[in-house]
Every structure is written in C-alpha cells, then in structure tokens.
Design an enzyme around this catalytic site. Structure first.
Site, PDB file in Angstrom:
ATOM      1  N   GLY A  91      -1.236  10.371  17.544  1.00  0.00           N
ATOM      2  CA  GLY A  91       0.110  10.111  18.045  1.00  0.00           C
ATOM      3  C   GLY A  91       0.666  11.365  18.669  1.00  0.00           C
ATOM      4  O   GLY A  91      -0.040  12.358  18.855  1.00  0.00           O
ATOM      5  N   ASP A 206      11.150   4.336   9.197  1.00  0.00           N
ATOM      6  CA  ASP A 206      10.206   3.761  10.160  1.00  0.00           C
ATOM      7  C   ASP A 206       9.356   2.694   9.483  1.00  0.00           C
ATOM      8  O   ASP A 206       8.121   2.732   9.539  1.00  0.00           O
ATOM      9  CB  ASP A 206       9.321   4.866  10.747  1.00  0.00           C
TER      10      ASP A 206
END
Length: 980
Positions: A91, A206
C-alpha cells in the site's frame, strides 16, 4: 509497469491509488476527472496503474505480482531473527511480507510489515511507529498480535505480526452461503475485538471487510491499525496535529463515517458507524447505494431493501433493519453510544426480546412476548379450539374476546400493584423526610465544641436513632440506613457508614427483596467500607457476588455496577491478580462510557482507577497516558467548577503517574492543589485528604525535598492512624513509605523505628505481602551495609535473590545494588562494579523507574573510581546525570553520592573549583539532615582535598580536623582508606 518517479512522487501516487481502488467502479472516472483539473500528470499515472490493476486483478496487483519484473525483490533478506520469503501485500505506507524465523528459537511463519523507505522521516513513519505502539496495547484472540518490532539496516522500521491465513469476512460468508445467524455469530467476534480496542483507548477508524479475515477454522481476526488513533477527548483543533496535516486524513471513502469525510473529531462512534456498514454488507451482501449528489449525511435504505433474495429480505426486515440503521445514523450522538450497546441489541434481537433501537410500544412488546412464548400461546389457542369447536370465525371472535379480557385483567392488576407501590413509596418518603428533619431540629451540641455540630455528629446520631425509633419499620429504617452510609462515604466517616449499611442490608432484603436497588446499594457500601478498612478479602467476596447480580439489571444500575467493578478491581490488585483486576476496571470504564457518558464523574473515576492500576503493576507509561486522558476529560467537564469531586481524584492519580515517570516538578504543584481542593470538599481531614497528602509527599521526596516530604508523611501516618486506629493495612504501608523516604538521610535509628512499627502491624494482621516483606529485607540489608555487617547484608541479599516471580524483579535488581554498595565500602571495587552492572542490566525492563537506575549507575561510577578506571566512571556518571535532569531532581541529599563521584572526576580532570562547588553543596545537605555522620565526614574529606588543591589550606584543615577522626573510626574499610 511501476512509473519511473522519484520516491516522494511514487509515495503520493501509491496513497492516492489506495483511495481509488476502494471506490466503486462507477465512481472512479469522476474521481480521476476531478484530479486532472488539479494534477493532470498524477491523474494519468493513476489511470495507467488502475488499468494495470484491472487487467491483473486487484488481489494479484496488491500482492506485488503486477510490479515491474526488474524491480528488486526483498525475498531472502534477513530482518533481525526473520527471513522474508514472499510478498503478501502493498500500500501507500508500506509492504507486507511473509517471513519465517531463522534463529531456531521456534518455527513457523509470520507477517512482516515494512515502512516504505521513501517515507522515512515523514509523517507516515510516525504513523507506522504509532501502529506498533497501538498493537502493543492489544491482546485479544480476534486481533492479529504484534510479535516483535525492529529497525533494519538503513533505518527502515518493521513490525512482526501474527500471520493470518484467511479470507475477507464478506468473501467468507458469500462463498459458504452462510445464513443470517451464522453471519451474526462471526460479527460477534468483530464486536469483541473492537470493544477490546476501545477499552484500551484505541479507535480503529478503518473497519472494512479487507481488514477482517476469517481463518479456515472460522476464527475472526481484525487487522491493520495503521490509521488507528488514541481515544483522547480532543477537539477539532487538537485533531489537526502536525502528523495529520503532513500525512493527510487517511481513510477508505466507501467505509468512512460522515465525520471522517468532513474532517471532524473522531470518537468511538466512528467505529460504531464502520461496524454498522460492515453489518449492512454482511446481511444484505452489498453496501447501500448512495444516490448521485447525495450529501455526506445521507441516510441509507434498510438492508432488507438492498438484499436481493426474498428470504433474506424477510429475515432482515424489522429489528435487524432497525439496529443497522441506528448504527448508521449520520450524527455520532444518535448512534449506539458504544460497541457494547450495539452488541447488546443484537443479543436482544437474537433472544426475541425488545431491542433498544426502536420505540417501545404495547403492540411491539406483545408481539415479542408471543414470539418468545410460542409454546404457551399455542396451548391457549389449542384449548380454546378444543372447547369451542365450530366455525373458525366463531373461534377467532371468542379467542379475540378472551385475549382482550385477559389483557384488561392483567392491566388492571398491574395498575393496582403500581398504585399500592406508589402509595407505600409516598408514605415511606414522608417518614424519611420527617426523620431527616428531626435530626437537625433535635441535634445536641458536642461537648466542649462551643455548640458546633458536625456532619459526622449528625450521622452518628441518625444511626443510633434509626435503631431505637425505626427498628420495627424495616422499609424506612433500611432506606435511611443506606442514605446514612452514602453520606458517611462522601465525608470519609467510614466506621459510621459501615455500621449503618450492615444494619440496613437485612432490613432492605426483608422490605424490598434481595434484588431491589436499595438493597443492592446497601451491599455496595458494605463492600466499599471493607476495602477502605484494608479487609480486601471481604471486599472481594462481597463485590464478586454484587457484580454478578448488577450485570443482570443494566442499564438501570449502571452507576452501581461501575462502582462495584472498581471496588472489585481494587481488591484484586491488592492480591496481585493483574489480569482479573484489569478486566474489572476495563469493564467499569466501558459501562460508564456506554451508559453514563464520557464526561460523567463516575466514568472519569473508573478511568482514573485504570491509570492507578497500571501504576500499581509497574506499567508507568500506560498509567501516564490514561491519567492524562482522564484529566483532560475531567477539566473539560468540571474545570469551571473547581473544587469538584470529578476533578480531584483524576488529578491525584495523574500526579502519582507523573512522579513514577520522573516528572515530580510537574506533579508537585498539581498534588498541592489536589490537597487544598480535597480539604475544601471534605471540610477538613478525611481519608481522601490523607491520600492526596501521600501523593504530595511522594512528589516532594522525588524532587529531593526530603525534609518537607518526611514532615508531610509523618502527618499522613498520624491522621490515618486517627481515622483507622489499631492494626490497619494502610497504617503499615504508610509507616513503610516514611521509612523509605528517610533512607536518603541514612538516619538508621529513625528508619528502624518506623520499620518496627510496620512489623508490629503486619504481625498482628498476618496479611503482609511477599513484596512488602522483601522490601523491608532490602532496607535492613542496606542498613547492615552502612554498619559494615557483612553477615546481615549477605543474608538479606540472598533471601531476595531466591525470590521468584515478575512482581519481585524490582527487589532482585535492587538487591544487587545493595550488594554493590557493600562491596565498595568493604574495599572490593571490582566486585562492586560487577554487582552494579548486574543491577543496571536487570533494570532495563519495564516497571523500573529512573530513581532506581540512577542509584545503580552512581554505584558503578564510585566503584570504577575506587578501582582506578575514570573512563568507565565518567560514562556511568554521565548516564546518572542525564537521568537526574530527566527526573527533575533538585540539588539535594538525594544527589549526595552522585555529587561525590562527580567531584572526584572533576579533581582528576584538574578542575578543583568545580569540585568545591559540588562538594560544598553535598556537605551542606548532610549538615542539615545527618550532621556528624560518616557520610557527612566523607563529603567533607573530599571538599578539604579540593580546597587544598586550590591553596585554601586553612579551610581544608578545619574540615579535616573533625572529619578525619570520624573516618578513622569508621566500620567501613573504604572510609578508613581515605585518610591512610
């Protein structure tokens, strides 16, 4: 192909790609078009990367298989004890690799998360470090564990995590065609993990299927705390830290709460929203469709309307729809107040009970009753049909009439019962009011008090009169007794309060029943009094049973449950039952936040106790973090109302945590303020005032103001003995603390007197802890070293060395320091240096404070000086000096040994003037606290040598005239060697 870009540009593209991939396919083009207007090159690069991801598959793209074949691989690289084997994901902030341990300690695979090198020194690095710190807090079967952490060659940090082999939770449910109950059972694991995080003051921020994996065995694992935050009571301005400004608001748009999209304050309600979206997706097998141009505060349709299959629509319609939509309310205050509340409603739904998320109507309750008691209602219907026979229409009419008549009779009976109860309560209230009024009108002045009647006098009078005047009325006597116990607790009159509660409890059982709120309160005041009186075994038994009963009457008894859990945690901590103590206090915090509110004074009290519990178990960093959060909340709630009961306890616990973390200069004014506030609140001396004075004395001692600390501690001992005469646990503890503060003065006679007092109390109680006993053994061994009694020193040190258990590691390390001092005074400097180094090494673990470490480094420095190794001595004294500065210790007797070592180094460096300055201070301190002592003479000897070096022989002769005879007669060889 990965774009040829500089590291900073690639980092930005990688973060933007994460956001882009999380968007629905239909929204990506519009997002790219908007970006083109601001940064056309970046938009084109992202479009190419997106096309590559689409052609390769997002899973393989993130696994690193779509990267340029020429890109360097990390496979085979060793990071500490781990060898990287294959990439798992990538990521904007870092990459995750599969790895195995290669040092042979154990086999098995792990996941290693590395920060991108391009982000070193930037806000992402800080986020990465914070993720490690957050994961270290969390230990839960449904959270991927942090196993290790380190920094690779080149400065690249990494985290070693539990390797979770599994599928995202939505894929797992869909592939196995799980029904609604099975999906809710999986969701329970997610709720448990997030609840655990919230109890440790961590907000995930998240929550989405990709961050929740289900293993082949069906176990849920919550991953990726990379954007989590600590649940601090911050404002919008506080949220916009430099970290947030530099790294941006990291989020997944499709799963973000409205306040995240707006950039508002993040709270636990943010995770409630994320859980609501996850539950929506698991139940409906899709996320709610957001209409084009919908506002951020858009309210989605019920999940039953989004589900495709008719059977699933029917299963979701009703309570499940209501629960999900409550969790997804746009305004955080309208959602469930906590994850536990969401979980409770799901359990209610599962059990067929009324859920809290919908209005409570008679028809709704009746339908739930019938559904819960299907067998009973079926029997009634069958009997009616058997008796009536005939046409269905006639049966339906008659059954309806029968049900209506039964309902009317039930309602009438209920109304009569409620009316009778109301009349009884009104009569009881009138009697209570008249009795309370009579306490004041008939109060008699205290003898010799000039007509003054104190609150304690009134309460004692009330307790006696209850027995005489109301003994035949258990309802009134019981309720009044509970009120007296409550008032006594607030005033610190614990003896009167316990007597009132003990008398009230059986009366309340007789009048109201064992589970009535007043009865439960009577049991609580008995348990609290036992804890305050040092009878922790009795408190543990009482609160264990009480907590079990109170859990069944939530939310009505949330306040009493919170208080009872705190008392239970306190008792468990006294028995060193760490895990159970934390479980109780964490539950108390959760109950308070869910049912009373974040800023309620009882919630803050529980949070303050959590800080104190961390401190009790040597977890000083956690204690300080929780203490700071508690004080921030308390000042937000009650700062304008000082003095306030909601402020004093959090501030007292925070001051204690500051002392343990070596910040007494910050703690002392706060502790002084707490003492003054508590005296105003309690109207004079009380147990709470004594507790506040104790913290203040500890701050003074840590600063080096030994005389002031000892004077205040003497007052603490006297006042506590007045409040609790005789053999009380805390009377022994306060005597021991006073002895420990006197250790700086080395006045052995005074120290022994207080230790004898402590021993007498423990002997009568037969309840001394092993830690307290070994601490006294260490003090006695230290005094043996002062006298040169090697037999006493060795016996004490060997006793401590033979102890086991992590709670006693502190004593074992300090025993080595005592042995080092003994060896040095016996003119065995190399043995002393070895022992001091052992102590220093043992003190590297958590739980040790700088005050212990600085003493060990000072011993090492003095031993090295005696052994003729000034280089090693200088290194040790520098360490000690840095610690003193960090500890905020003022020039004082606490620093006397350090001053002697520092001055000896100055003399070796030829700086006699600097040595004189330091030694003159040490001589002055000894002259004030222990004049004429061996230690006074030692400092005077070195001062005389320094003065003679400067040519001030007259002053030097005067000092040596009285100091040298003391040193010649010393029982310690090292002292005698000074004047040879």
């Amino acid at each position: 192909m990965q774009p040829a870009a500089d590291p900073g540009q690639w980092s930005r593209l990688s973060q933007q790609l994460d956001v882009l991939l999380d968007l629905p396919v239909g929204e990506r083009a519009a997002w790219l078009d908007a970006l083109r207007a601001a940064d056309a090159p970046a938009a084109e690069s992202l479009a190419r990367l997106l096309a590559q991801a689409d052609s390769t598959g997002v899973g393989r793209f993130l696994d690193g298989q779509a990267l340029d074949a020429a890109a360097p691989t990390l496979a085979g690289q060793q990071l500490g004890a781990y060898t990287l084997t294959a990439p798992l994901g990538q990521g904007g902030g870092g990459t995750v690799w599969r790895a195995r341990r290669h040092d042979g300690r154990y086999s098995g695979e792990v996941a290693v998360k590395l920060l991108h090198l391009s982000l070193l020194g930037r806000a992402a690095a800080e986020r990465f470090q914070r993720e490690g710190e957050i994961l270290a807090r969390l230990t839960h079967p449904h959270i991927a564990r942090l196993l290790d952490a380190g920094v690779a060659i080149g400065g690249q940090p990494y985290l070693v995590l539990e390797l979770v082999e599994g599928e995202p939770i939505d894929d797992y449910c869909r592939k196995r065609h799980l029904d609604v109950p099975a999906r809710l059972a999986l969701f329970d694991g997610v709720l448990a993990a997030v609840t655990h995080a919230h109890q440790h003051l961590v907000i995930h921020r998240d929550i989405k299927p990709a961050n929740i994996l289900v293993t082949p065995e069906g176990a849920v694992k919550l991953l990726d705390f990379g954007i989590a935050k600590l649940a601090e009571p911050d404002t919008h301005a506080a949220e916009a830290t430099q970290l947030t400004r530099d790294a941006g608001r990291v989020l997944t748009p499709r799963y973000a709460a409205p306040e995240q999209l707006r950039g508002d304050t993040i709270t636990t309600a943010t995770d409630v929203y994320g859980l609501g979206l996850l539950l929506y997706q698991l139940l409906a097998e899709r996320l709610p469709e957001r209409p084009a141009g919908a506002a951020i505060d858009y309210s989605p349709p019920p999940p039953s309307r989004s589900a495709v299959e008719p059977a699933r629509q029917r299963a979701l319609r009703g309570d499940l729809d209501t629960i999900v939509l409550r969790a997804l309310k746009p305004a955080p205050t309208e959602r469930y107040p906590s994850v536990s509340a969401l979980h409770d409603d799901l359990i209610r739904c599962r059990d067929g009970r009324t859920v809290l998320a919908r209005p409570d109507s008679w028809a709704y309750r009746t339908r739930k009753f019938v559904l819960r008691h299907k067998a009973g209602t079926a029997i009634i219907a069958a009997v009616a049909l058997a008796l009536l026979g005939g046409a269905y229409a006639q049966v339906a009419v008659l059954v309806a009439l029968a049900c209506g008549a039964a309902a009317a009779l039930w309602q009438a009976a209920t109304a009569r019962r409620e009316a009778n109860a109301a009349r009884a309560a009104q009569a009881r209230a009138e009697e209570v009011k008249q009795f309370i009024a009579s306490i004041f009108t008939e109060a008699k002045p205290r003898d010799g008090a000039g007509g003054v009647v104190s609150a304690a006098d009134l309460l004692a009078s009330a307790t006696d009169r209850i027995e005489v005047e109301l003994g035949t009325n258990p309802a009134v006597a019981g309720e009044l007794g509970v009120l007296v116990a409550q008032s006594c607790s607030r005033l610190g009159e614990l003896g009167i309060g316990e007597r009132a509660a003990q008398a009230a409890w059986p009366r309340c059982v007789q009048a109201f029943g064992p589970q009535h709120p007043i009865t439960l309160q009577a049991r609580y005041w008995i348990a609290e009094a036992a804890n305050n009186d040092g009878r922790h075994e009795a408190a543990f038994e009482a609160t264990s049973a009480l907590v079990a009963d109170l859990r069944n009457v939530l939310p009505a008894q949330a306040s009493l449950l919170l208080s009872s859990l705190c008392e239970l945690s306190f008792a468990l901590a006294k028995f060193e039952r760490r895990q159970e103590s934390f479980a109780a206090v964490n539950e108390a915090v959760a109950v308070g936040e869910q049912h009373l509110g974040l800023l309620h004074d009882e919630t803050l009290g529980a949070l303050g106790l959590l800080s104190n519990t961390h401190m009790h178990f040597g977890e000083h960093d956690h204690a300080l973090t929780v203490g700071e959060i508690t004080v921030q909340r308390a000042r937000q709630a009650f700062g304008a109302q000082r003095p306030h009961t909601g402020l004093v306890s959090p501030e007292r616990w925070y001051a204690a945590a500051l002392i343990k973390r070596g910040r007494p200069a910050d703690a002392e004014p706060l502790a002084r303020q707490v003492v003054a506030d508590q005296q105003l609140l309690d109207g004079g001396m009380s147990l709470r005032v004594v507790q506040a004075m104790t913290v203040h004395s500890q701050a003074l001692a840590a600063l080096g103001r030994t005389r002031a600390a000892v004077e205040l501690s003497r007052q603490v001992v006297d006042e506590h003995a007045r409040l609790f005469p005789g053999d009380h646990r805390d009377n022994a503890i306060f005597a021991e603390r006073l002895a420990l503060q006197l250790m700086a003065t080395r006045r052995a006679g005074d120290i022994e007197a207080w230790l004898e007092r402590e021993v007498a109390i423990w002997g009568a109680m037969k309840a001394e802890s092993e830690q307290s006993r070994l601490r006294r053994v260490r003090v006695l061994a230290t005094m043996g070293a002062w006298r040169g009694d090697g037999t006493a020193v060795l016996a004490g040190v060997d006793t401590i060395r033979a102890s086991s258990g992590p709670a006693l590691a502190f004593e074992r390390a300090n025993a080595e320091r005592v042995w080092a001092a003994h060896c040095r005074w016996q003119a065995r400097p190399r043995d002393a240096a070895s022992a001091a180094q052992l102590a220093i090494d043992a003190m590297q673990s958590d739980g040790f404070i700088d005050a212990d470490r600085v003493a060990a480094h000072t011993e090492l420095a003095l031993a090295c000086l005696d052994d003729g190794d000034p280089v090693a001595a200088s290194a040790a004294i520098r360490e000690a000096q840095q610690m003193f500065e960090r500890m905020q210790v003022e020039p004082s007797l606490v620093r006397a040994d350090h001053d002697v070592a520092q001055a000896r180094l100055y003399l070796l460096d030829g700086d006699a003037a600097a040595a004189v300055t330091v030694l003159a201070r040490a001589v002055q301190h000894w002259d004030a606290e222990n004049p004429g002592s061996l230690w006074h003479a030692e400092a005077a000897h070195w001062l005389a040598r320094s003065l003679r070096t400067l040519g001030k022989c007259t002053d030097a002769d005067a000092l040596e005239t009285w100091a040298h005879p003391v040193l010649v007669a010393a029982p310690l060889p090292s002292m005698r060697l000074l004047v040879v």
